[in-house]
Design a protein around this motif. Structure first.
Motif, PDB file in Angstrom:
ATOM      1  N   GLU A 179      10.762   9.513  -2.578  1.00 49.64           N
ATOM      2  CA  GLU A 179      10.967  10.646  -1.671  1.00 49.64           C
ATOM      3  C   GLU A 179      11.644  10.205  -0.363  1.00 49.64           C
ATOM      4  O   GLU A 179      12.541  10.870   0.139  1.00 49.64           O
ATOM      5  N   ARG A 180      11.215   9.046   0.196  1.00 51.01           N
ATOM      6  CA  ARG A 180      11.738   8.601   1.488  1.00 51.01           C
ATOM      7  C   ARG A 180      13.062   7.857   1.414  1.00 51.01           C
ATOM      8  O   ARG A 180      13.765   7.744   2.414  1.00 51.01           O
ATOM      9  N   SER A 181      13.368   7.290   0.224  1.00 49.22           N
ATOM     10  CA  SER A 181      14.574   6.449   0.163  1.00 49.22           C
ATOM     11  C   SER A 181      15.482   6.748  -1.025  1.00 49.22           C
ATOM     12  O   SER A 181      16.642   6.357  -1.024  1.00 49.22           O
ATOM     13  N   GLY A 240      12.997   0.847  11.111  1.00 48.21           N
ATOM     14  CA  GLY A 240      13.594   1.819  10.190  1.00 48.21           C
ATOM     15  C   GLY A 240      13.994   3.137  10.821  1.00 48.21           C
ATOM     16  O   GLY A 240      15.106   3.614  10.638  1.00 48.21           O
ATOM     17  N   GLN A 241      13.062   3.722  11.592  1.00 49.20           N
ATOM     18  CA  GLN A 241      13.346   5.060  12.153  1.00 49.20           C
ATOM     19  C   GLN A 241      14.531   5.050  13.109  1.00 49.20           C
ATOM     20  O   GLN A 241      15.347   5.971  13.107  1.00 49.20           O
ATOM     21  N   SER A 242      14.622   4.002  13.958  1.00 50.72           N
ATOM     22  CA  SER A 242      15.731   3.928  14.921  1.00 50.72           C
ATOM     23  C   SER A 242      17.061   3.800  14.187  1.00 50.72           C
ATOM     24  O   SER A 242      18.053   4.462  14.537  1.00 50.72           O
ATOM     25  N   ALA A 298      18.993  -0.245  -5.006  1.00 51.59           N
ATOM     26  CA  ALA A 298      18.425  -0.343  -3.654  1.00 51.59           C
ATOM     27  C   ALA A 298      19.514  -0.758  -2.661  1.00 51.59           C
ATOM     28  O   ALA A 298      20.700  -0.513  -2.915  1.00 51.59           O
ATOM     29  N   ASN A 299      19.129  -1.401  -1.576  1.00 50.35           N
ATOM     30  CA  ASN A 299      20.081  -1.727  -0.498  1.00 50.35           C
ATOM     31  C   ASN A 299      20.478  -3.201  -0.616  1.00 50.35           C
ATOM     32  O   ASN A 299      19.681  -4.089  -0.319  1.00 50.35           O
ATOM     33  N   THR A 300      21.724  -3.430  -1.052  1.00 52.49           N
ATOM     34  CA  THR A 300      22.212  -4.809  -1.201  1.00 52.49           C
ATOM     35  C   THR A 300      23.153  -5.177  -0.052  1.00 52.49           C
ATOM     36  O   THR A 300      23.989  -6.072  -0.195  1.00 52.49           O
ATOM     37  N   ALA A 322      22.080   2.757   1.949  1.00 53.36           N
ATOM     38  CA  ALA A 322      20.940   2.391   2.805  1.00 53.36           C
ATOM     39  C   ALA A 322      19.713   3.231   2.494  1.00 53.36           C
ATOM     40  O   ALA A 322      18.594   2.743   2.495  1.00 53.36           O
ATOM     41  N   ASN A 323      19.954   4.512   2.246  1.00 47.37           N
ATOM     42  CA  ASN A 323      18.862   5.449   2.018  1.00 47.37           C
ATOM     43  C   ASN A 323      19.504   6.743   1.503  1.00 47.37           C
ATOM     44  O   ASN A 323      20.478   7.229   2.088  1.00 47.37           O
ATOM     45  N   MET A 324      18.947   7.304   0.433  1.00 43.82           N
ATOM     46  CA  MET A 324      19.531   8.523  -0.150  1.00 43.82           C
ATOM     47  C   MET A 324      19.536   9.664   0.865  1.00 43.82           C
ATOM     48  O   MET A 324      20.443  10.500   0.878  1.00 43.82           O
ATOM     49  N   ASP A 355       0.837  -1.203   0.000  1.00 45.86           N
ATOM     50  CA  ASP A 355       0.000   0.000   0.000  1.00 45.86           C
ATOM     51  C   ASP A 355       0.876   1.259   0.000  1.00 45.86           C
ATOM     52  O   ASP A 355       0.784   2.113   0.887  1.00 45.86           O
ATOM     53  N   SER A 356       1.757   1.316  -0.994  1.00 40.10           N
ATOM     54  CA  SER A 356       2.682   2.449  -1.085  1.00 40.10           C
ATOM     55  C   SER A 356       2.575   3.070  -2.475  1.00 40.10           C
ATOM     56  O   SER A 356       1.641   2.783  -3.224  1.00 40.10           O
ATOM     57  N   SER A 357       3.527   3.938  -2.804  1.00 42.97           N
ATOM     58  CA  SER A 357       3.530   4.547  -4.141  1.00 42.97           C
ATOM     59  C   SER A 357       4.971   4.796  -4.574  1.00 42.97           C
ATOM     60  O   SER A 357       5.873   4.905  -3.733  1.00 42.97           O
TER      61      SER A 357
HETATM   62  O1  UT7 Z   1      21.137  -1.231   5.563  1.00 43.03           O
HETATM   63  C1  UT7 Z   1      21.150  -1.223   6.940  1.00 43.03           C
HETATM   64  C2  UT7 Z   1      20.833   0.093   7.479  1.00 43.03           C
HETATM   65  N1  UT7 Z   1      19.500   0.467   7.117  1.00 43.03           N
HETATM   66  C3  UT7 Z   1      19.128   1.733   7.133  1.00 43.03           C
HETATM   67  O2  UT7 Z   1      19.947   2.582   7.377  1.00 43.03           O
HETATM   68  C4  UT7 Z   1      17.675   2.073   6.849  1.00 43.03           C
HETATM   69  C5  UT7 Z   1      17.240   3.193   7.730  1.00 43.03           C
HETATM   70  N2  UT7 Z   1      15.830   3.542   7.650  1.00 43.03           N
HETATM   71  C6  UT7 Z   1      15.244   4.073   6.568  1.00 43.03           C
HETATM   72  O3  UT7 Z   1      15.837   4.193   5.525  1.00 43.03           O
HETATM   73  C7  UT7 Z   1      13.833   4.632   6.715  1.00 43.03           C
HETATM   74  O4  UT7 Z   1      13.449   4.537   8.061  1.00 43.03           O
HETATM   75  C8  UT7 Z   1      12.762   3.934   5.823  1.00 43.03           C
HETATM   76  C9  UT7 Z   1      13.021   4.284   4.362  1.00 43.03           C
HETATM   77  C10 UT7 Z   1      12.786   2.438   6.047  1.00 43.03           C
HETATM   78  C11 UT7 Z   1      11.354   4.447   6.178  1.00 43.03           C
HETATM   79  O5  UT7 Z   1      11.289   5.832   6.021  1.00 43.03           O
HETATM   80  P1  UT7 Z   1      10.776   6.760   7.217  1.00 43.03           P
HETATM   81  O6  UT7 Z   1      10.807   8.129   6.712  1.00 43.03           O
HETATM   82  O7  UT7 Z   1      11.577   6.454   8.440  1.00 43.03           O
HETATM   83  O8  UT7 Z   1       9.289   6.276   7.374  1.00 43.03           O
HETATM   84  P2  UT7 Z   1       8.485   6.017   8.735  1.00 43.03           P
HETATM   85  O9  UT7 Z   1       8.649   4.614   9.147  1.00 43.03           O
HETATM   86  O10 UT7 Z   1       8.801   7.109   9.722  1.00 43.03           O
HETATM   87  O11 UT7 Z   1       7.003   6.228   8.273  1.00 43.03           O
HETATM   88  C12 UT7 Z   1       6.502   7.543   7.896  1.00 43.03           C
HETATM   89  C13 UT7 Z   1       5.070   7.419   7.435  1.00 43.03           C
HETATM   90  C14 UT7 Z   1       4.168   6.679   8.399  1.00 43.03           C
HETATM   91  O12 UT7 Z   1       2.880   7.255   8.290  1.00 43.03           O
HETATM   92  P3  UT7 Z   1       2.353   8.335   9.377  1.00 43.03           P
HETATM   93  O13 UT7 Z   1       2.402   7.637  10.696  1.00 43.03           O
HETATM   94  O14 UT7 Z   1       3.332   9.487   9.288  1.00 43.03           O
HETATM   95  O15 UT7 Z   1       0.988   8.671   8.899  1.00 43.03           O
HETATM   96  C15 UT7 Z   1       4.125   5.277   7.853  1.00 43.03           C
HETATM   97  O16 UT7 Z   1       2.929   4.612   8.177  1.00 43.03           O
HETATM   98  O17 UT7 Z   1       5.018   6.683   6.207  1.00 43.03           O
HETATM   99  C16 UT7 Z   1       4.201   5.506   6.377  1.00 43.03           C
HETATM  100  N3  UT7 Z   1       4.862   4.425   5.671  1.00 43.03           N
HETATM  101  C17 UT7 Z   1       4.681   4.170   4.379  1.00 43.03           C
HETATM  102  N4  UT7 Z   1       3.937   4.762   3.446  1.00 43.03           N
HETATM  103  C18 UT7 Z   1       3.994   4.281   2.196  1.00 43.03           C
HETATM  104  C19 UT7 Z   1       5.774   3.532   6.180  1.00 43.03           C
HETATM  105  N5  UT7 Z   1       6.183   2.701   5.200  1.00 43.03           N
HETATM  106  C20 UT7 Z   1       5.526   3.074   4.083  1.00 43.03           C
HETATM  107  C21 UT7 Z   1       5.557   2.617   2.755  1.00 43.03           C
HETATM  108  N6  UT7 Z   1       4.783   3.257   1.840  1.00 43.03           N
HETATM  109  N7  UT7 Z   1       6.330   1.584   2.374  1.00 43.03           N
END
Ligand code: UT7
Length: 341
Positions: free
Chosen positions: A55-57, A231-233, A296-298, A268-270, A47-49
């Motif tokens: 934008e997030r990654s 993810g956030q932590s 992506a993240n390999t 990991a993330n842009m 359920d994403s886009s």
């Molecule tokens: O490789 C090892 C190391 N890994 C990393 O360094 C990864 C680190 N983490 C991340 O890159 C990011 O945390 C993610 C890309 C995984 C997620 O991005 P985020 O900006 O931290 O998203 P979030 O979990 O804070 O979620 C933000 C919002 C939430 O909605 P509300 O509560 O603001 O209304 C989520 O429910 O986005 C929602 N959301 C999504 N929406 C669409 C969470 N996942 C998705 C999704 N598609 N896949």
């Protein structure tokens, strides 16, 4: 007991191993699976886009391994590529270090099987340092070449993360992907690998992990485990804790940010890459690895894959200085400055 008492009697002293004065990366190779998977193929199940994911990654698409691509087969391909780039014979490799968290056998390690595929009977072992594994491997290889335990060491970072990803998990399905990268480390007339700054914070071990232990899978009759991530932590840890580590690696190498020709962080993330760039105050025009957009993240493969691509496309100079930093599950990290092959 005194140290004197420990000294071997008579002529029975042990000969110390003697290695090269310095080590460097001789060549890099990569394997990217054939299948390109755009965001549009994933979004329905989570359920994403496409817009949200970009934008997030920063991820636009990724490569997924085919049914015949395994951790071993992808490693073999990347290894052959790296050895050819190094300009040495396969038979000159004396040790293989494989960093992976997705080899589907608890034991044995992937490395001896890869060695066999290459026709080798050399030292071969796996390490588990997740997305920091390649930088750990480069550090070990550097010490092995200089310590005399191997002349040429093959370091492989490889993952088939799709075997351990829940494609309905919104936090990981769009992030993880597959591939292999490899480097040949060998003797050098000049320092080609700077000191490694590395460490761990095991108090955060639960933030990226296999969802259930193998024992719980067995005892509770659970299904195939996958890799889950808070993810956030992890994002916060990476953004705030990794820039100081990168800065220390620059200082330990005895250079300044202006001396760098490339910045190659784990993909990991842009947004993490951009945040680190800002904190590090690197030269404005420095080439930065942004392979995450199409790969992506390999995990362990991300740094060698990004480096190999940047070199091949002429974006970074052979002989230039690159800062590389890996960080991930553990939580663990490792960073060093290297001379690009
Ligand atoms: O490789 C090892 C190391 N890994 C990393 O360094 C990864 C680190 N983490 C991340 O890159 C990011 O945390 C993610 C890309 C995984 C997620 O991005 P985020 O900006 O931290 O998203 P979030 O979990 O804070 O979620 C933000 C919002 C939430 O909605 P509300 O509560 O603001 O209304 C989520 O429910 O986005 C929602 N959301 C999504 N929406 C669409 C969470 N996942 C998705 C999704 N598609 N896949």
């Amino acid at each position: 007991m005194t140290v004197e008492a420990l000294r071997p009697k008579g002529s029975g002293s042990i000969h110390p191993g003697t290695g090269a004065s310095h080590a460097r990366i001789w060549g890099l190779g990569g394997f990217r699976p054939e299948r390109v998977v755009p965001n549009s193929e994933l979004v329905e199940a989570i359920d994403s886009s496409d817009e949200w994911i970009q934008e997030r990654s920063g991820i636009k698409s990724r490569r997924w391994a085919g049914p015949d691509d395994t951790v071993v087969s992808m490693s073999e391909a990347a290894a052959r590529d790296a050895i050819a780039a190094a300009g040495i014979e396969i038979s000159q490799i004396e040790a293989i270090i494989v960093s992976t968290v997705t080899h589907p056998y608890q034991t044995p390690a992937a490395a001896p099987i890869i060695a066999d595929r290459l026709g080798l009977r050399c030292a071969a072992f796996d390490i588990s340092a997740a997305c920091a594994g390649y930088c750990h491997g480069i550090s070990l290889a550097n010490d092995m070449v200089r310590g005399g335990s191997a002349k040429f060491v093959l370091v492989i970072g490889v993952e088939k993360l799709t075997d351990f990803t829940d494609l309905t998990d919104r936090g990981t399905a769009f992030i993880f992907a597959d591939g292999a990268g490899a480097a040949v480390v060998g003797p050098s007339d000049f320092p080609g690998i700077g000191p490694t700054i590395w460490g761990s914070d095991g108090s955060q071990w639960e933030t990226i992990r296999q969802t259930e232990s193998w024992l719980d899978v067995r005892d509770q009759g659970l299904g195939h485990p996958t890799i889950g991530m808070a993810g956030q932590s992890v994002f916060r840890w990476a953004v705030w804790s990794m820039a100081p580590v990168a800065r220390q690696a620059i200082e330990a190498a005895g250079i300044t940010p202006d001396d760098l020709d490339a910045f190659i962080p784990h993909q990991a993330n842009m947004r993490i890459i951009d945040a680190m760039l800002k904190q590090l105050k690197l030269p404005a025009d420095i080439p930065v690895a942004r392979d995450i957009a199409e790969t992506a993240n390999t995990s362990a493969a991300s740094i060698p894959l990004a480096t190999e691509r940047m070199l091949r496309e002429g974006e970074i100079p052979h002989g230039g200085l690159a800062l590389q930093i890996g960080f991930g599950a553990g939580l663990v990290y490792a960073a060093q400055v290297i001379v690009l092959p």
